[in-house]
Design an enzyme around this catalytic site. Structure first.
Site, short mmCIF file in Angstrom:
data_model
loop_
_atom_site.label_atom_id
_atom_site.label_comp_id
_atom_site.label_asym_id
_atom_site.label_seq_id
_atom_site.Cartn_x
_atom_site.Cartn_y
_atom_site.Cartn_z
N GLU A 85 0.82 -1.23 0.00
CA GLU A 85 0.00 0.00 0.00
C GLU A 85 0.85 1.27 0.00
OE1 GLU A 85 -4.06 -1.60 2.10
OE2 GLU A 85 -2.75 -0.37 3.32
N GLU A 107 -5.65 -8.15 -1.16
CA GLU A 107 -6.33 -7.96 0.13
C GLU A 107 -7.78 -7.60 -0.12
OE1 GLU A 107 -4.82 -5.24 3.09
OE2 GLU A 107 -2.75 -5.79 2.63
#
Ligand code: P53
Length: 476
Positions: free
Chosen positions: A179, A373
């Site tokens: 991320e 995810e």
């Protein structure tokens, strides 16, 4: 015939900093999260570390976590029982380089990951490895203000080179940073940044991100030299930003918010800062310091695939007054979308948003995508007979997988799907165990009490069926 390819990588995802525990065992140095407590107390050190990190707390959930360090054999066996084709996991940087600046890696750390990869091989589970998942060695945060210092590029490249040399023949898929845009939202865990109120926040965050981008490209160069078959991915905390209304100002505001997340992926996928970045940096007062050669490195070593997390869409208004109503439930400030329900932690649930996001990202980059995810953090109750009826989780996953398949029908090339926290782990945002994502329950509470026993939830058997039918049967 199923819509998904036969080699679709079904699986789950975890990260070292939230699962391993054994925080000071066999030479491991401190991770960023090792100084963070659980619950309400976590907010200050996480979002305001220059003050919060100076405090002592009674309990640090990462120190033992779910003790994956000692339970990995049992856990991987359970993943295999579900039919996992892939496991996304991360390597703990401070387990290999305790202070981050050593020349040689900690052998005991490497031996632990040797055993992990041996076990995955035994069960035919493809590892997807995140090199840096919120895991810059704490020492580098304390001494150098983390990624703000250009030296981090050198330390990261040294660490990544050790990984590619040792595991480059047995691990095909690598993700350079988890991320990458999270550095703008939680700069402490995203970049090891300890920012004071008096600091020029934007300058520090974007400069640090530039260093991460260069490091990612340099790592890509080395990986390809060691094994040209290696596939390198970037990783985005994704979720399309919708305009609050059809007012043109709202549409423009949503576009700008989307660019705030895509800017780093634009660099990693296309090889250069996008045209809009000039004005954006100017308005933010950001002056990137680059070294000669940076632009060429970024241009030459772009990523092979784009991976992302998806939990929710977001909502933005062009009206500053309306935007004041934004909530911060999941680190991304967002207005409340009246058409969506939310989890107990206020994360809004939007399966169609996953299809939108997949299509947007593919339209933008035309590279293979990988959902690494997705999932629902909720409270689970164990019944007297040791069953766990997590129908809410099954519903969430079923609806998201359904939309994922729609996106594949739309023409999006998708490598795989690894659901987040396939076994319950410590929450990154809240430090709680109570916020559970797993198919496998772990007996441990917010205070660290419990046997650490593993229990299969109803979703375990449901996901087993999904994988077996390659996504054809999502019913529940
Ligand atoms: P937790 C916020 C918003 C979106 C993704 O989060 C986030 C976060 C951080 O809280 O991070 C990713 O555990 C991250 C994982 C994290 C997961 O989302 O707060 O890559 O490490 O655990 C879920 O519920």
């Amino acid at each position: 015939m199923s819509i998904l390819k036969n080699n679709f990588l079904w699986g789950g995802a975890i990260a070292a900093n939230q699962s391993e525990g054994a925080y000071n065992v066999n030479g491991k140095g401190l991770s960023l999260v090792d100084l963070l407590p659980a619950g309400e107390d976590r907010k200050e050190p996480l979002f305001n570390p220059s003050i919060g990190l100076n405090k002592k707390f009674d309990f640090y959930p990462s120190h033992e976590s779910i003790d994956f360090y000692h339970h990995y054999e049992e856990d991987i066996k359970l993943f295999s029982e579900m039919g996992f084709k892939a496991l996304r996991l991360s390597i703990s940087w401070p387990r290999l380089f305790p202070n981050g600046d050593e020349i040689e890696p900690n052998q005991e750390g490497l031996e632990f990951y040797d055993k992990i990869f041996d076990t995955l091989e035994k069960y035919n589970i493809e590892p997807i490895v995140t090199i840096n998942h919120f895991d810059t060695p704490y020492n580098l945060a304390e001494k150098l203000n983390g990624w703000y210092d250009r030296k981090l590029i050198e330390y990261y490249v040294r660490y990544a080179t050790v990984l590619f040399k040792r595991y480059g023949q047995r691990v095909k898929y690598w993700i350079t940073h988890n991320e990458i845009n999270m550095i703008l939202h939680i700069p402490y865990i995203g970049g090891g940044l300890i920012i004071k109120d008096s600091d020029d926040k934007n300058q520090i965050m974007y400069q640090a991100a530039h260093h991460q981008l260069v490091a990612s490209s340099l790592a890509t160069k080395i990986a390809k030299e060691i094994n040209p078959e290696i596939q390198i991915g970037c990783m985005l905390a994704a979720g399309e930003v919708y305009p609050n209304t059809c007012h043109p100002d709202d549409v423009m505001a949503a576009l700008s918010k989307n660019r705030e997340q895509y800017i780093f992926i634009d660099v990693q996928a296309r090889g250069e800062y996008p045209s809009y970045s000039k004005r954006m940096f100017k308005e933010l007062g950001v002056n990137l310091e680059k070294q000669s050669g940076d632009d060429e490195i970024l241009k030459t070593y772009t990523v092979d695939f784009i991976s992302f997390s998806y939990y929710s869409s977001r909502l933005e208004s062009g009206d500053t007054e309306i935007n004041q109503n934004k909530g911060n439930a999941n680190a991304f400030a967002s207005l409340k979308n009246p058409y969506l329900e939310a989890s107990n932690w206020g994360w809004q649930i939007d399966p169609v948003g996953l299809r939108v996001t997949l299509n947007q990202i593919y339209d933008r980059y035309q590279k293979p995508l990988f959902i690494v995810e997705n999932g629902l953090g909720e409270i689970d109750e164990v019944n007297n007979d040791n069953t766990i009826n997590d129908r809410y989780r099954i519903k969430y996953l079923s609806e998201h997988l359904n939309q994922m398949i729609e996106a594949v029908k739309d023409g999006v090339p998708l490598i795989g799907y690894t659901s987040w926290g396939c076994i319950d782990i410590v929450s990154a945002g809240s430090g709680e165990m109570k916020k559970r994502y797993g198919f496998i329950y772990v007996d441990r509470d917010n205070q660290g009490n419990g046997t650490l026993n593993r229990i299969r939830k109803d979703s375990f058997y449901w996901y087993q069926k999904v994988i077996k039918t390659n996504g054809e049967d999502l019913s529940f």
